[in-house]
Design an enzyme around this catalytic site. Structure first.
Site, mmCIF file in Angstrom:
data_model
loop_
_atom_site.group_PDB
_atom_site.id
_atom_site.type_symbol
_atom_site.label_atom_id
_atom_site.label_comp_id
_atom_site.label_asym_id
_atom_site.label_seq_id
_atom_site.Cartn_x
_atom_site.Cartn_y
_atom_site.Cartn_z
ATOM 1 N N GLY A 1 0.964 -1.577 -0.375
ATOM 2 C CA GLY A 1 0.036 0.520 -0.325
ATOM 3 C C GLY A 1 0.486 1.338 0.457
ATOM 4 O O GLY A 1 1.986 1.045 -0.269
ATOM 5 N N HIS B 1 2.305 3.174 2.240
ATOM 6 C CA HIS B 1 3.544 3.025 2.956
ATOM 7 C C HIS B 1 4.605 2.183 3.015
ATOM 8 O O HIS B 1 5.399 2.861 2.253
ATOM 9 C CB HIS B 1 3.244 2.212 4.939
ATOM 10 C CG HIS B 1 4.069 3.006 5.858
ATOM 11 N ND1 HIS B 1 4.831 2.145 5.631
ATOM 12 C CD2 HIS B 1 3.879 3.912 6.355
ATOM 13 C CE1 HIS B 1 5.929 2.040 6.966
ATOM 14 N NE2 HIS B 1 5.371 3.596 7.448
ATOM 15 N N CYS B 2 4.221 1.222 1.594
ATOM 16 C CA CYS B 2 4.784 0.298 1.214
ATOM 17 C C CYS B 2 5.855 0.692 0.084
ATOM 18 O O CYS B 2 7.419 0.731 0.110
ATOM 19 C CB CYS B 2 4.454 -1.020 0.843
ATOM 20 S SG CYS B 2 4.051 -2.159 1.773
ATOM 21 N N MET B 3 4.709 1.988 -0.426
ATOM 22 C CA MET B 3 5.198 2.380 -1.732
ATOM 23 C C MET B 3 6.538 3.575 -0.920
ATOM 24 O O MET B 3 6.315 4.863 -2.596
ATOM 25 C CB MET B 3 4.183 2.904 -2.794
ATOM 26 C CG MET B 3 3.460 1.154 -3.120
ATOM 27 S SD MET B 3 2.128 1.643 -4.416
ATOM 28 C CE MET B 3 1.246 3.516 -3.684
#
Length: 416
Positions: free
Chosen positions: A403, A405-407
């Site tokens: 999501g 945060h991951c990106m």
């Protein structure tokens, strides 16, 4: 460009962030390579790029400076004589190209790319056999010959790096330094090369303290690292992060020079399964006293606190009792913490939206967060809880299992 690093929380006003726009690497995915390349499906590239561009535009509209991984690496390589050749040699060595002729052909391909950003993009995209001269008469080693099957050349000589748009994982900004992480899966380990060259040679970032090195014997990934405050770090013991890596990182943060400022590390043991891949897939901080959380982890977590022991170099470890909200309140030094459940109390909605990263949010300032648009149940709950939502279109980006945060990798946040 803001020089240096400054991240002492997950919620301080975001000023600078690094992204990677998905590119040709997604076109080199195929049904046969999905599992080893850690994908469950093949995103539609043009739509994934439109969604990612929207994410970047929304960040810029919030006053955030958006940096891109490929450009940072290119600037680092162009800033130091010999860095480009060094980069190509290391990338080749870690790419599994063992045949003498194949290796020479790939190196020739790289050397033919004049623009440094285009070179970095090619290294992320992977190298197809039809881009090279690999005629059977030129194959001089068994390793070269094994690239062929009968008269058909294997489509890929070097695998793509399709997970690169999840910039959270391969390195982690902690305070004014960086943890260079060792990835669990071989397909992602080449990603560490990019960060290593940025923090060695880029004029704005060279020489920052390094709290951990990717050459470590133990694996740790950035999605498991949450900066809870200037003196407090949270790390997940997960499918992708080993306890021994947390031991090593904690010792460096607590006792190393220069001082990191970290005084306590909280290690959260979460279930080791793909849907709970990293700590930030099960909870993220959205306000001073508020977190999103996947309800399936409540009651299952074991939490440990690591702090300085009585003797120099000693790390004291103790298991903490109590509920997750009480432990987080203690870590943050606040009177209480509110946990907002992904999917609410609906078991099916919770599982579905957790799979699509309903708990994986990016805070741009306290109470204002980026979320995936598709998680409508969770988003409605977050909105009714008083949070301001910035909804990112996510039909294709979510297929990579990560999501907002991951990106993103925050480089600079204001102090709270």
């Amino acid at each position: 460009m803001q020089r240096g690093l400054n991240v002492h929380s997950e919620i301080g006003r975001l000023r600078t962030v690094m992204l990677h726009r998905p590119g040709g690497e997604l076109l080199n995915l195929s049904p046969d390579t999905l599992a080893p390349l850690l994908f469950d499906d093949i995103p539609f590239l043009q739509e994934a790029q439109r969604e990612h561009d929207r994410f970047a535009w929304m960040l810029a509209d919030e006053g955030v400076e958006v940096l891109y991984l490929d450009r940072l690496v290119a600037e680092a390589l162009d800033a130091h004589e010999g860095a480009r050749a060094e980069f190509c040699e290391r990338w080749l060595s870690e790419s599994g190209v063992d045949g003498r002729c194949a290796r020479a052909a790939v190196r020739e391909k790289l050397d033919s790319i004049a623009d440094t950003t285009a070179l970095v993009d090619k290294c992320i995209e992977g190298v197809r056999a039809d881009e090279l001269d690999l005629a059977p008469s030129s194959l001089l080693s068994l390793a070269d010959l094994m690239l062929t099957h009968g008269n058909a050349v294997s489509p890929l000589v070097v695998d793509p790096i399709p997970n690169a748009y999840f910039t959270r994982d391969t390195f982690s900004v902690i305070g004014r330094g960086v943890s260079m992480n060792r990835m669990l899966c071989a397909t992602r380990r080449r990603e560490s090369i990019f960060g290593d060259f940025v923090f060695r040679y880029h004029p704005a970032y060279a020489g920052v303290p390094r709290w951990h090195e990717s050459g470590s014997a133990y694996h740790i990934e950035g999605g498991d690292i949450l900066v809870l405050g200037p003196r407090v770090l949270g790390v997940g013991i997960s499918e992708r992060t080993q306890p021994a890596a947390i031991d090593s990182l904690s010792h460096r943060l607590l006792w190393g020079e220069p001082p990191s400022g970290v005084e306590r590390v909280f290690a959260f043991s979460i279930p080791h399964k793909r849907s709970f891949m990293h700590l930030d897939t099960v909870f993220t901080q959205v306000d001073v006293d508020t977190f999103t959380v996947h309800p399936a982890i409540l009651g299952t977590l074991r939490v440990f606190e690591l702090a300085r022991g009585a003797c120099a170099g000693e790390v004291r470890i103790r298991q903490l009792d109590g509920t997750l909200d009480a432990i987080l309140a203690q870590a943050l030094g606040v009177g209480g913490v509110r946990l907002i459940k992904c999917g609410g109390g609906d078991e099916i909605a919770s599982a579905r939206e957790q799979w699509n990263d309903g708990s994986n949010t990016l805070c741009v300032r306290p109470g204002r967060i980026f979320v995936y648009q598709r998680n409508s149940v969770t988003n409605d709950i977050l909105s009714r809880a008083g949070l301001e939502l910035l909804e990112v279109p996510s039909a294709e980006l979510s297929r990579g299992r990560g999501g907002p945060h991951c990106m993103s990798m925050a480089f600079w946040r204001d102090e709270l």
